[in-house]
Write a protein that holds these residues in place. Structure first.
Motif, PDB file in Angstrom:
ATOM      1  N   ASP A 162       0.899  -1.227  -0.362  1.00  0.00           N
ATOM      2  CA  ASP A 162       0.022  -0.002  -0.057  1.00  0.00           C
ATOM      3  C   ASP A 162       0.875   1.305   0.114  1.00  0.00           C
ATOM      4  N   PHE A 163       1.969   1.166   0.672  1.00  0.00           N
ATOM      5  CA  PHE A 163       2.797   2.434   0.715  1.00  0.00           C
ATOM      6  C   PHE A 163       3.171   2.523  -0.663  1.00  0.00           C
ATOM      7  N   ASN A 164       3.945   1.630  -1.348  1.00  0.00           N
ATOM      8  CA  ASN A 164       4.454   1.749  -2.774  1.00  0.00           C
ATOM      9  C   ASN A 164       3.352   2.271  -3.722  1.00  0.00           C
ATOM     10  N   ALA A 170       0.912   9.425  -5.996  1.00  0.00           N
ATOM     11  CA  ALA A 170       1.088  10.703  -5.209  1.00  0.00           C
ATOM     12  C   ALA A 170       1.994  11.489  -6.453  1.00  0.00           C
ATOM     13  N   ARG A 171       2.399  10.794  -7.256  1.00  0.00           N
ATOM     14  CA  ARG A 171       3.536  11.595  -8.449  1.00  0.00           C
ATOM     15  C   ARG A 171       4.581  12.465  -7.794  1.00  0.00           C
ATOM     16  N   VAL A 184      10.131  11.149  -2.817  1.00  0.00           N
ATOM     17  CA  VAL A 184       9.966   9.824  -2.473  1.00  0.00           C
ATOM     18  C   VAL A 184      11.017   9.294  -1.524  1.00  0.00           C
ATOM     19  N   ALA A 185      12.296   9.742  -1.593  1.00  0.00           N
ATOM     20  CA  ALA A 185      13.370   9.135  -0.870  1.00  0.00           C
ATOM     21  C   ALA A 185      13.209   9.687   0.718  1.00  0.00           C
ATOM     22  N   ASP A 197      12.519   7.344   3.840  1.00  0.00           N
ATOM     23  CA  ASP A 197      13.359   7.692   5.080  1.00  0.00           C
ATOM     24  C   ASP A 197      12.674   7.709   6.319  1.00  0.00           C
ATOM     25  N   ILE A 198      11.573   8.513   6.080  1.00  0.00           N
ATOM     26  CA  ILE A 198      10.528   8.744   7.151  1.00  0.00           C
ATOM     27  C   ILE A 198      10.047   7.322   7.552  1.00  0.00           C
TER      28      ILE A 198
END
Length: 143
Positions: free
Chosen positions: A29-31, A37-38, A44-45, A49-50
């Motif tokens: 779901d995260f990916n 979200a474009r 994205v990085a 990281d978050i």
């Protein structure tokens, strides 16, 4: 989720979810959310990281909790073993006392029996020439 810095950075991203959801969403779901979200490469990085820092924080909390639970279990076991040790020491003391009593009783009975021994002519037999031995079945034998 992550720390307060991560919260501020996550809120600055154009994501439809907050930092807690970034950390707690299943990876698929995260990916999918990142794809929809474009976001730019740095965004994205930052989201990854978050998520990584949030997951690491949760894993560290879980590890600390397991460690404290293990310490509590070990302390309980130590207390139980201490009580068991005291019980065994008390039982040992009682057994040693009973053994001492039995040895004194055996010495007394031996002295009585050996003092009553007579030879064929009815004369006392020197007690130092004989001894009594306690047999495994509880009987006494003359040596």
């Amino acid at each position: 989720g992550g720390g307060s810095g991560d919260t501020r950075r996550a809120l600055a991203l154009p994501l439809p979810i907050g930092p807690d959801a970034i950390v707690n969403l299943p990876v698929e779901d995260f990916n999918a959310l990142l794809g929809r979200a474009r976001l730019s490469g740095p965004e994205v990085a930052l989201a990854r990281d978050i998520r990584r820092r949030g997951k690491n924080k949760m894993a560290a909390q879980k590890c600390r909790r397991r460690k404290l639970e293990a310490i509590a279990r070990l302390q309980a076991e130590l207390g139980r073993l201490g009580r068991e040790r005291e019980r065994l020491l008390k039982a040992r003391g009682q057994a040693e006392k009973a053994l001492g009593t039995l040895r004194r009783d055996l010495a007394r009975v031996s002295a009585q029996v050996l003092g009553a021994l007579r030879d064929g002519a009815g004369n006392p037999v020197p007690p130092e020439r004989f001894g009594l031995r306690l047999a495994p079945d509880g009987g006494l034998s003359l040596e």
